[in-house]
Scaffold this active site. Structure first.
Site, PDB file in Angstrom:
ATOM      1  N   ASP A  30       0.674  -1.236   0.240  1.00 53.44           N
ATOM      2  CA  ASP A  30       0.197   0.170  -0.309  1.00 53.44           C
ATOM      3  C   ASP A  30       0.655   1.314  -0.068  1.00 53.44           C
ATOM      4  OD1 ASP A  30      -2.937   0.311   0.684  1.00 53.44           O
ATOM      5  OD2 ASP A  30      -1.802   2.038   1.402  1.00 53.44           O
ATOM      6  N   GLU A 151     -14.920  -9.586  -5.834  1.00 52.94           N
ATOM      7  CA  GLU A 151     -14.737 -10.214  -4.180  1.00 52.94           C
ATOM      8  C   GLU A 151     -16.170 -10.312  -4.024  1.00 52.94           C
ATOM      9  OE1 GLU A 151     -12.490 -11.962  -2.260  1.00 52.94           O
ATOM     10  OE2 GLU A 151     -14.615 -11.707  -0.892  1.00 52.94           O
ATOM     11  N   LEU A 153     -17.409 -10.029  -0.786  1.00 52.16           N
ATOM     12  CA  LEU A 153     -17.220 -10.300   1.285  1.00 52.16           C
ATOM     13  C   LEU A 153     -18.218  -9.284   1.452  1.00 52.16           C
ATOM     14  CD1 LEU A 153     -14.870  -8.027   2.055  1.00 52.16           C
ATOM     15  CD2 LEU A 153     -13.121 -10.234   0.983  1.00 52.16           C
ATOM     16  N   ARG A 154     -18.948  -9.054   2.472  1.00 55.65           N
ATOM     17  CA  ARG A 154     -19.666  -8.297   2.947  1.00 55.65           C
ATOM     18  C   ARG A 154     -19.172  -7.756   4.313  1.00 55.65           C
ATOM     19  NH1 ARG A 154     -24.798 -11.609   4.143  1.00 55.65           N
ATOM     20  NH2 ARG A 154     -22.094 -13.004   4.564  1.00 55.65           N
ATOM     21  N   ASN A 208     -24.159  -6.514  -7.308  1.00 51.97           N
ATOM     22  CA  ASN A 208     -24.219  -5.746  -6.668  1.00 51.97           C
ATOM     23  C   ASN A 208     -25.819  -5.768  -6.752  1.00 51.97           C
ATOM     24  OD1 ASN A 208     -22.870  -5.829  -4.515  1.00 51.97           O
ATOM     25  ND2 ASN A 208     -21.354  -4.811  -4.382  1.00 51.97           N
ATOM     26  N   ALA A 252     -37.162  -3.869   4.995  1.00 55.05           N
ATOM     27  CA  ALA A 252     -37.591  -2.819   4.039  1.00 55.05           C
ATOM     28  C   ALA A 252     -36.261  -1.674   5.675  1.00 55.05           C
ATOM     29  CB  ALA A 252     -38.535  -2.320   4.795  1.00 55.05           C
ATOM     30  N   CYS A 260     -20.427   0.593  -1.421  1.00 49.79           N
ATOM     31  CA  CYS A 260     -20.492  -0.445  -2.282  1.00 49.79           C
ATOM     32  C   CYS A 260     -22.014   0.174  -2.897  1.00 49.79           C
ATOM     33  CB  CYS A 260     -20.036  -2.059  -2.048  1.00 49.79           C
ATOM     34  SG  CYS A 260     -18.762  -2.505  -0.810  1.00 49.79           S
ATOM     35  N   LYS A 263     -22.171   2.934  -4.947  1.00 54.61           N
ATOM     36  CA  LYS A 263     -21.351   3.907  -5.913  1.00 54.61           C
ATOM     37  C   LYS A 263     -21.457   2.659  -7.190  1.00 54.61           C
ATOM     38  CE  LYS A 263     -17.052   2.059  -4.614  1.00 54.61           C
ATOM     39  NZ  LYS A 263     -16.685   1.406  -5.513  1.00 54.61           N
ATOM     40  N   LYS A 320     -24.562   0.428   8.470  1.00 56.17           N
ATOM     41  CA  LYS A 320     -24.829  -0.683   9.117  1.00 56.17           C
ATOM     42  C   LYS A 320     -23.825  -1.431   9.698  1.00 56.17           C
ATOM     43  CE  LYS A 320     -21.981  -4.624   6.903  1.00 56.17           C
ATOM     44  NZ  LYS A 320     -21.926  -5.514   5.424  1.00 56.17           N
TER      45      LYS A 320
HETATM   46  C1  UGA Z   1     -22.336  -5.437  -0.288  1.00 56.43           C
HETATM   47  C2  UGA Z   1     -22.211  -6.707  -0.459  1.00 56.43           C
HETATM   48  O1  UGA Z   1     -23.691  -7.321   0.317  1.00 56.43           O
HETATM   49  C3  UGA Z   1     -20.775  -7.824  -0.717  1.00 56.43           C
HETATM   50  O2  UGA Z   1     -21.477  -9.143  -1.492  1.00 56.43           O
HETATM   51  C4  UGA Z   1     -20.392  -7.090  -1.785  1.00 56.43           C
HETATM   52  O3  UGA Z   1     -18.880  -7.803  -1.654  1.00 56.43           O
HETATM   53  C5  UGA Z   1     -19.526  -5.911  -0.855  1.00 56.43           C
HETATM   54  O4  UGA Z   1     -21.025  -5.117  -1.096  1.00 56.43           O
HETATM   55  C6  UGA Z   1     -19.066  -5.128  -2.261  1.00 56.43           C
HETATM   56  O5  UGA Z   1     -18.936  -4.970  -2.547  1.00 56.43           O
HETATM   57  O6  UGA Z   1     -17.064  -5.039  -1.540  1.00 56.43           O
HETATM   58  P1  UGA Z   1     -21.521  -4.646   2.286  1.00 56.43           P
HETATM   59  O7  UGA Z   1     -21.929  -2.934   1.357  1.00 56.43           O
HETATM   60  O8  UGA Z   1     -20.577  -4.526   2.896  1.00 56.43           O
HETATM   61  O9  UGA Z   1     -21.520  -5.801   1.156  1.00 56.43           O
HETATM   62  O10 UGA Z   1     -22.998  -4.281   2.634  1.00 56.43           O
HETATM   63  P2  UGA Z   1     -24.451  -5.354   3.009  1.00 56.43           P
HETATM   64  O11 UGA Z   1     -24.614  -5.951   4.270  1.00 56.43           O
HETATM   65  O12 UGA Z   1     -24.958  -5.583   1.569  1.00 56.43           O
HETATM   66  O13 UGA Z   1     -25.650  -3.908   3.181  1.00 56.43           O
HETATM   67  C7  UGA Z   1     -25.352  -2.766   2.037  1.00 56.43           C
HETATM   68  C8  UGA Z   1     -26.739  -1.670   2.536  1.00 56.43           C
HETATM   69  O14 UGA Z   1     -28.037  -2.545   2.531  1.00 56.43           O
HETATM   70  C9  UGA Z   1     -26.468  -1.294   4.157  1.00 56.43           C
HETATM   71  O15 UGA Z   1     -26.820  -0.221   4.268  1.00 56.43           O
HETATM   72  C10 UGA Z   1     -27.470  -1.850   4.614  1.00 56.43           C
HETATM   73  O16 UGA Z   1     -28.182  -1.580   5.657  1.00 56.43           O
HETATM   74  C11 UGA Z   1     -28.154  -2.550   3.699  1.00 56.43           C
HETATM   75  N1  UGA Z   1     -29.292  -3.337   3.788  1.00 56.43           N
HETATM   76  C12 UGA Z   1     -29.144  -4.856   3.306  1.00 56.43           C
HETATM   77  C13 UGA Z   1     -31.020  -2.780   4.151  1.00 56.43           C
HETATM   78  O17 UGA Z   1     -31.460  -1.756   4.180  1.00 56.43           O
HETATM   79  N2  UGA Z   1     -31.889  -4.218   3.771  1.00 56.43           N
HETATM   80  C14 UGA Z   1     -31.702  -5.757   3.604  1.00 56.43           C
HETATM   81  O18 UGA Z   1     -32.475  -6.360   2.986  1.00 56.43           O
HETATM   82  C15 UGA Z   1     -30.288  -5.705   3.086  1.00 56.43           C
END
Ligand code: UGA
Length: 442
Positions: A30, A151, A153-154, A208, A252, A260, A263, A320
């Site tokens: 990095d 990737e 991953l969350r 996504n 909801a 992620c 964007k 989250k």
């Molecule tokens: C997301 C994807 O889930 C991953 O698979 C992906 O790898 C990642 O983006 C990425 O592109 O790097 P992440 O951003 O960590 O992961 O979070 P999520 O758990 O997917 O949640 C995203 C947003 O959706 C949060 O603000 C969450 O509160 C919201 N959400 C999620 C809802 O409002 N309702 C839901 O039922 C689920």
């Protein structure tokens, strides 16, 4: 195997630490000297459950090393992962300047065959550009391959997602690249989806965007529930049991955030536009998400009649649970909208307080949920942290100026809240109740 991961951000650091844990020698590269110095001392640049321990183990066992020198990484590794940021430009498209810079720098110090793998989320056709860039800047004719390995991953469950993936997508266009990556991922035993590079890149953006669409869909249904008198939680349950639909991502709330979904959605709309297709459906997903955030602030305002001069206690600031990340967190939009109306906001989040102090300087940060509730005219729930699920509601009721909970994450059962004497407003949970004589709600 000898690997390098360029970019020690959320994706890069987890990838490097996990590969090291699987027994590979990993050099994390990095250009942020402070970040690298911190990692050498075991200081994580962000919060991710389990990461600190994993990095400590890798460092102790000398399988994981850190450097600011890309040359060092390229010299010692056969596989080079590019995991640098692809932030959003003002136009909405992905800024690929970091990816291009790394590709160019790799070309300039390539000593022999290397497999260059894009891990960052990138628009379709980026792999082709990486290949073209390396070929253009190579000092002498050397063999190399480019592959795409998106990737999934969350944040918050990143290590588990890496170690137990639903699928591993490999966009490869040579046997050598395919064999190297298949071998690398073999210990995970996950289904492999082997495609061309463009398709692999599209799988990530399409996934996504699809998940964002699911969230906006249920948020739109929640709007109907509020107008018609239905419960979106029950609707989601009923829909989700159909395996073709599935229950996940039908929660909801106040809309999706993080670095992620918003964007990637923008970038996908943009790349589609550049390819001559108007992805109207995804534009609607974005609009619904914006409305959902604004709508929650409006709901607080409606519930309090006049917001000016009122104090609002907020629980949850991270985009989250299980992360300290506040990038594009709905809490920011909601809080700023309420502050613009003259509200005083007090807040508590289990992990994001440092970020909040930087991003929301006018918010009074509290040491726990009870301090956030003390003297507030309502309690607004913006992130569904587990520790908010069971609170001392009797204590909260005494601390609040009025027993009003506005729940942006549907954390509580409306009947229970009513029985406890709260006026409770969730998202999509029947008609929004008006205040009644005596304070409690219908
Ligand atoms: C997301 C994807 O889930 C991953 O698979 C992906 O790898 C990642 O983006 C990425 O592109 O790097 P992440 O951003 O960590 O992961 O979070 P999520 O758990 O997917 O949640 C995203 C947003 O959706 C949060 O603000 C969450 O509160 C919201 N959400 C999620 C809802 O409002 N309702 C839901 O039922 C689920």
């Amino acid at each position: 195997m000898d690997l390098s991961v360029v970019g020690a951000g959320h994706v890069g650091l987890v990838t490097g630490a996990c590969f090291a844990d699987l027994g590979h020698r990993v050099v994390m590269v990095d250009n942020d000297a402070k970040r690298i110095a911190g990692l050498k001392r075991g200081v994580m640049p962000y919060y991710e459950p389990g990461l600190e321990e994993l990095v400590a183990r890798g460092t102790r066992e000398r399988r994981l090393t850190f450097t600011t020198s890309l040359r060092e990484g390229v010299a010692s590794s056969t596989i080079l992962f590019i995991a640098v940021g692809t932030p959003q430009k003002a136009t909405g498209e992905a800024d690929l300047a970091y990816v291009e810079h790394v590709a160019r720098s790799i070309a300039q110090c390539l000593p022999a065959y290397r497999l260059v793998v894009e891990k960052s989320t990138v628009p379709v056709q980026t792999g082709k550009w990486i290949e073209h860039t390396i070929r253009t800047y190579l000092r002498r004719k050397l063999p190399f391959d480019v592959a795409s390995n998106p990737e999934f991953l969350r944040e918050g469950t990143a290590i588990q997602d890496f170690m137990k993936p639903d699928r591993i997508v490999l966009g490869v266009e040579s046997k050598r690249a395919k064999d190297l990556l298949v071998e690398l991922y073999k210990p995970l035993g996950a289904p492999l989806v082997i495609t061309d590079i463009n398709s692999a890149e599209l799988i990530k953006h399409a996934s996504n965007s699809f998940l964002s669409m699911k969230i906006s869909f249920i948020n739109a249904v929640a709007q109907i529930c509020e107008r018609a008198g239905a419960d979106v939680e029950q609707v989601a349950e009923g829909m989700g049991l159909d395996p073709r639909i599935g229950r996940p991502f039908l929660n909801a709330g106040t809309g999706f955030g993080g670095f992620c979904f918003p964007k990637d959605l923008e970038a996908f709309i943009k790349i589609a536009e550049q390819l001559g297709y108007d992805f109207e459906l995804l534009r609607a997903v974005r609009t619904i998400n914006e409305q959902q955030k604004r709508g929650f602030a409006a709901k607080v305002q409606q519930a309090l009649w006049v917001v000016k001069g009122k104090t609002i206690g907020v629980l949850g600031l991270a985009f989250k649970p299980n992360t300290d990340d506040m990038r594009y967190a709905p809490a920011i939009d909601v809080i700023e909208a309420l502050q613009a109306e003259g509200a005083v906001v007090k807040a508590f989040d289990p992990q994001a307080m440092r970020e909040a102090a930087r991003l929301l300087p006018k918010v009074k940060l509290c040491k726990d949920p009870y301090e956030a509730a003390r003297g507030a005219d309502c309690l607004a729930i913006l992130t569904e942290w587990n520790e908010f699920k069971e609170l001392d509601f009797k204590r909260l009721k005494k601390l609040l100026r009025q027993p009003l909970i506005i729940d942006g994450r549907n954390l509580y059962d409306p009947a229970r809240m009513k029985a406890l004497g709260f006026r409770y407003i969730g998202v999509g949970r029947g008609r929004v109740p008006l205040p009644m004589r005596g304070g409690a709600a219908d």
